[in-house]
Motif scaffolding. Structure first.
Motif, PDB file in Angstrom:
ATOM      1  N   LYS A 162      28.882  46.633  37.646  1.00 54.27           N
ATOM      2  CA  LYS A 162      29.114  45.216  37.422  1.00 54.27           C
ATOM      3  C   LYS A 162      29.068  44.968  35.909  1.00 54.27           C
ATOM      4  N   TYR A 185      38.348  40.694  39.227  1.00 59.90           N
ATOM      5  CA  TYR A 185      38.969  40.647  40.552  1.00 59.90           C
ATOM      6  C   TYR A 185      38.465  39.442  41.317  1.00 59.90           C
ATOM      7  N   ASP A 186      39.233  39.050  42.315  1.00 56.72           N
ATOM      8  CA  ASP A 186      38.924  37.852  43.090  1.00 56.72           C
ATOM      9  C   ASP A 186      37.988  38.163  44.247  1.00 56.72           C
ATOM     10  N   LEU A 187      37.070  37.245  44.449  1.00 58.91           N
ATOM     11  CA  LEU A 187      36.189  37.237  45.614  1.00 58.91           C
ATOM     12  C   LEU A 187      36.539  35.997  46.427  1.00 58.91           C
ATOM     13  N   GLU A 188      36.032  35.915  47.642  1.00 56.88           N
ATOM     14  CA  GLU A 188      36.344  34.734  48.441  1.00 56.88           C
ATOM     15  C   GLU A 188      35.723  33.476  47.836  1.00 56.88           C
ATOM     16  N   THR A 233      35.303  34.868  41.156  1.00 59.87           N
ATOM     17  CA  THR A 233      35.750  36.139  40.583  1.00 59.87           C
ATOM     18  C   THR A 233      34.538  36.963  40.162  1.00 59.87           C
ATOM     19  N   ALA A 234      34.777  38.249  39.991  1.00 62.01           N
ATOM     20  CA  ALA A 234      33.747  39.156  39.492  1.00 62.01           C
ATOM     21  C   ALA A 234      34.433  40.143  38.559  1.00 62.01           C
ATOM     22  N   THR A 287      37.270  43.815  52.526  1.00 67.99           N
ATOM     23  CA  THR A 287      38.536  43.229  52.080  1.00 67.99           C
ATOM     24  C   THR A 287      39.208  44.062  50.991  1.00 67.99           C
ATOM     25  N   GLY A 291      38.381  44.333  47.677  1.00 69.38           N
ATOM     26  CA  GLY A 291      38.366  43.795  46.314  1.00 69.38           C
ATOM     27  C   GLY A 291      37.773  44.723  45.277  1.00 69.38           C
ATOM     28  N   THR A 292      36.609  45.259  45.546  1.00 71.28           N
ATOM     29  CA  THR A 292      35.936  46.106  44.563  1.00 71.28           C
ATOM     30  C   THR A 292      36.654  47.443  44.411  1.00 71.28           C
TER      31      THR A 292
END
Length: 181
Positions: free
Chosen positions: A90, A103-106, A109-110, A134, A136-137
């Motif tokens: 992170k 990147y997008d999270l629900e 963003t992270a 999903t 994302g990571t």
């Protein structure tokens, strides 16, 4: 006693716990902690990943592990294969110059990052984590590798939640999962 592939998969599956309504109502959380408590189950996971890599990839230069549970399985596999291990963390957790991807999270963003000199252009890498939901990571990790001009051979996870279609997000990269729910 050698359990064979099916026996190892059964042992791993036996060590996955399900927690309904965690972290919120409607989610069935798959917990890998019992695997870590069992030397036999942890060895089975490592054996299964190693078998897959040796059967499908002629050359792997690095195993890339995602924060934080990819750090549990990745170094064991890297050691077995005699290759290096690289952390994807992170944002803000690594010293020195880093390369970052958002990147997008629900719910927003992270960002994840690696140290700038961790992966060289042209290196062949496999990305590992505990779970694909999903995607994302894992997608962000693939984008980090693209920035570094590395070749992503594929992604590997212990558990894939098929209904969430995370593997679709990772195409053209393939996903190998030990267990699917």
């Amino acid at each position: 006693m050698d359990l064979g592939t099916e026996g190892k998969l059964q042992l791993v599956q036996k060590h996955i716990r399900a927690f309904p309504d965690f972290p919120k109502k409607g989610i069935l959380f798959r917990d890998i902690c019992p695997i870590l408590k069992s030397p036999a189950a942890l060895t089975a996971v490592t054996d299964l990943f190693e078998e897959h890599v040796r059967n499908h990839y002629q050359q792997v230069d690095l195993i890339i592990g995602l924060d934080a549970r990819g750090f549990l399985f990745g170094p064991l596999l890297a050691q077995r294969l005699g290759v290096g291990f690289v952390l994807v963390r992170k944002k803000g957790k690594l010293p020195g110059t880093t390369v970052c991807v958002a990147y997008d999270l629900e719910y927003g963003t992270a960002e994840v990052e690696i140290q700038e000199d961790a992966v060289a252009p042209g290196q062949k890498v496999l990305i590992i984590d505990d779970l694909l939901a999903t995607g994302g990571t894992l997608y962000a990790a693939c984008e980090l590798m693209k920035k570094q001009q590395a070749e992503v051979l594929g992604c590997m996870v212990v558990i894939q939640l098929k209904d969430l279609n995370g593997a679709d997000r990772l195409k053209p990269h393939g996903v190998f999962s030990l267990l699917q729910y």
